[in-house]
Design a protein around this motif. Structure first.
Motif, short mmCIF file in Angstrom:
data_model
loop_
_atom_site.label_atom_id
_atom_site.label_comp_id
_atom_site.label_asym_id
_atom_site.label_seq_id
_atom_site.Cartn_x
_atom_site.Cartn_y
_atom_site.Cartn_z
N ARG A 29 49.72 -33.81 33.99
CA ARG A 29 49.60 -33.37 32.61
C ARG A 29 50.82 -32.54 32.20
O ARG A 29 51.20 -31.59 32.87
N LEU A 30 51.43 -32.95 31.09
CA LEU A 30 52.55 -32.23 30.49
C LEU A 30 52.09 -31.61 29.16
O LEU A 30 50.98 -31.89 28.70
N LYS A 31 52.96 -30.85 28.56
CA LYS A 31 52.69 -30.33 27.21
C LYS A 31 52.63 -31.49 26.23
O LYS A 31 53.02 -32.60 26.54
N ASP A 32 52.20 -31.17 25.02
CA ASP A 32 52.23 -32.14 23.93
C ASP A 32 51.31 -33.34 24.17
O ASP A 32 51.64 -34.46 23.79
N ALA A 33 50.17 -33.11 24.84
CA ALA A 33 49.18 -34.16 25.10
C ALA A 33 49.77 -35.35 25.84
O ALA A 33 49.41 -36.50 25.60
N SER A 34 50.69 -35.08 26.76
CA SER A 34 51.36 -36.16 27.49
C SER A 34 50.96 -36.16 28.96
O SER A 34 50.52 -35.16 29.51
N ILE A 35 51.17 -37.33 29.58
CA ILE A 35 50.94 -37.48 31.01
C ILE A 35 52.11 -38.25 31.61
O ILE A 35 52.59 -39.22 31.04
N ALA A 36 52.58 -37.74 32.75
CA ALA A 36 53.67 -38.38 33.48
C ALA A 36 53.05 -39.18 34.62
O ALA A 36 52.36 -38.62 35.47
N ILE A 37 53.26 -40.49 34.61
CA ILE A 37 52.68 -41.36 35.64
C ILE A 37 53.69 -41.50 36.78
O ILE A 37 54.82 -41.95 36.58
N TYR A 38 53.26 -41.08 37.97
CA TYR A 38 54.13 -41.11 39.15
C TYR A 38 54.50 -42.54 39.54
O TYR A 38 53.78 -43.49 39.24
N ASN A 39 55.62 -42.66 40.24
CA ASN A 39 56.09 -43.95 40.76
C ASN A 39 55.19 -44.48 41.88
O ASN A 39 55.18 -45.66 42.15
N TYR A 61 45.02 -39.47 25.15
CA TYR A 61 43.92 -38.80 24.47
C TYR A 61 43.24 -37.82 25.41
O TYR A 61 43.01 -38.13 26.58
N ASP A 62 42.89 -36.63 24.90
CA ASP A 62 42.23 -35.61 25.71
C ASP A 62 40.92 -36.11 26.32
O ASP A 62 40.59 -35.75 27.45
N ASP A 63 40.17 -36.95 25.59
CA ASP A 63 38.89 -37.40 26.13
C ASP A 63 39.07 -38.23 27.41
O ASP A 63 38.19 -38.25 28.26
N VAL A 64 40.22 -38.86 27.57
CA VAL A 64 40.51 -39.61 28.80
C VAL A 64 40.53 -38.63 29.98
O VAL A 64 39.96 -38.91 31.03
N LEU A 65 41.17 -37.48 29.79
CA LEU A 65 41.31 -36.52 30.88
C LEU A 65 40.05 -35.68 31.07
O LEU A 65 39.78 -35.21 32.18
N LYS A 66 39.28 -35.49 30.03
CA LYS A 66 38.06 -34.68 30.12
C LYS A 66 36.86 -35.48 30.64
O LYS A 66 35.86 -34.90 31.04
N SER A 67 36.96 -36.79 30.63
CA SER A 67 35.81 -37.65 30.96
C SER A 67 35.36 -37.52 32.42
O SER A 67 34.20 -37.79 32.73
N GLU A 83 60.48 -27.58 31.53
CA GLU A 83 60.14 -28.73 32.38
C GLU A 83 58.75 -29.28 32.11
O GLU A 83 58.42 -30.39 32.51
N ALA A 84 57.90 -28.49 31.45
CA ALA A 84 56.55 -28.92 31.14
C ALA A 84 56.49 -29.84 29.92
O ALA A 84 55.48 -30.48 29.67
N TRP A 85 57.59 -29.93 29.17
CA TRP A 85 57.65 -30.79 27.99
C TRP A 85 58.01 -32.22 28.37
O TRP A 85 58.85 -32.43 29.26
N PRO A 86 57.42 -33.21 27.69
CA PRO A 86 57.85 -34.59 27.92
C PRO A 86 59.23 -34.82 27.33
O PRO A 86 59.68 -34.03 26.48
N PRO A 87 59.91 -35.88 27.75
CA PRO A 87 61.23 -36.18 27.17
C PRO A 87 61.09 -36.61 25.70
O PRO A 87 59.98 -36.88 25.24
N PRO A 88 62.20 -36.69 24.99
CA PRO A 88 62.14 -37.12 23.59
C PRO A 88 61.49 -38.51 23.47
O PRO A 88 61.57 -39.33 24.38
N ALA A 89 60.85 -38.74 22.32
CA ALA A 89 60.24 -40.04 22.01
C ALA A 89 60.74 -40.49 20.65
O ALA A 89 61.20 -39.68 19.84
N CYS A 90 60.65 -41.77 20.41
CA CYS A 90 61.13 -42.37 19.17
C CYS A 90 59.97 -42.63 18.21
O CYS A 90 58.89 -43.05 18.64
N ILE A 91 60.22 -42.40 16.94
CA ILE A 91 59.29 -42.77 15.87
C ILE A 91 60.06 -43.70 14.94
O ILE A 91 61.19 -43.40 14.57
N ILE A 92 59.44 -44.80 14.58
CA ILE A 92 60.04 -45.71 13.60
C ILE A 92 59.10 -45.76 12.40
O ILE A 92 57.95 -46.20 12.52
N ASP A 93 59.58 -45.27 11.26
CA ASP A 93 58.77 -45.26 10.05
C ASP A 93 58.49 -46.70 9.63
O ASP A 93 59.42 -47.48 9.41
#
Length: 145
Positions: A29-39, A61-67, A83-93
């Motif tokens: 679990r990272l900040k910003d409702a993110s999850i880092a999936i290990y190799n 989604y939080d419910d995935v982790l709370k279930s 280091e707890a923040w996920p890397p940048p992500a892209c948004i395309i309007d």
């Protein structure tokens, strides 16, 4: 049988993700409702990855982790807040086609080249994450295509 007991989500929690092939993936679990999936994919829930090397990082989604479907197997605090923040992500309007970069809770204008190789900012359901771990990328979109 589904575990109905809801859990509190903590930064640095490592979740064991049961896979359809009877193996386990792991996500941190990272900040910003993110999850880092290990190799690493393991045969047992006890074979927790030791290196902080990830195949991808997405919103979840939080419910995935709370279930309780993905049990917490460990908590690894981050050495510092950044280091707890996920890397940048892209948004395309969808309307204007404008590219934006989302990082550390902020959105800024961007160019398509800056989005190259970045995840599309989105929040994923459990099954979509499992599909991607298993090699089915139908939910993953390259921002430049």
């Amino acid at each position: 049988m589904k575990n109905t007991r809801r859990k509190r989500i903590k930064l640095g929690d490592i979740y064991a993700i049961p896979l359809p092939n009877a193996k386990f993936a792991f996500g941190r679990r990272l900040k910003d409702a993110s999850i880092a999936i290990y190799n690493v994919i393991s045969d047992t829930i006890e074979e927790i990855p030791q290196e902080e090397e990830y195949q991808f990082i997405v919103g979840v989604y939080d419910d995935v982790l709370k279930s309780g479907d993905w049990p917490v197997v460990e908590n690894r605090p981050f050495p510092d807040e950044e280091e707890a923040w996920p890397p940048p992500a892209c948004i395309i309007d969808k309307i204007s086609g404008e590219y934006l970069t989302y990082h550390m809770g902020e959105i800024r204008p961007s160019k398509s080249e800056e989005c190259e190789g970045l995840e599309i900012a989105a929040v994923w359901e459990a099954q979509h994450i499992v599909d991607r771990i298993m090699g089915d990328n139908k939910w993953h979109r390259d921002p430049n295509k």
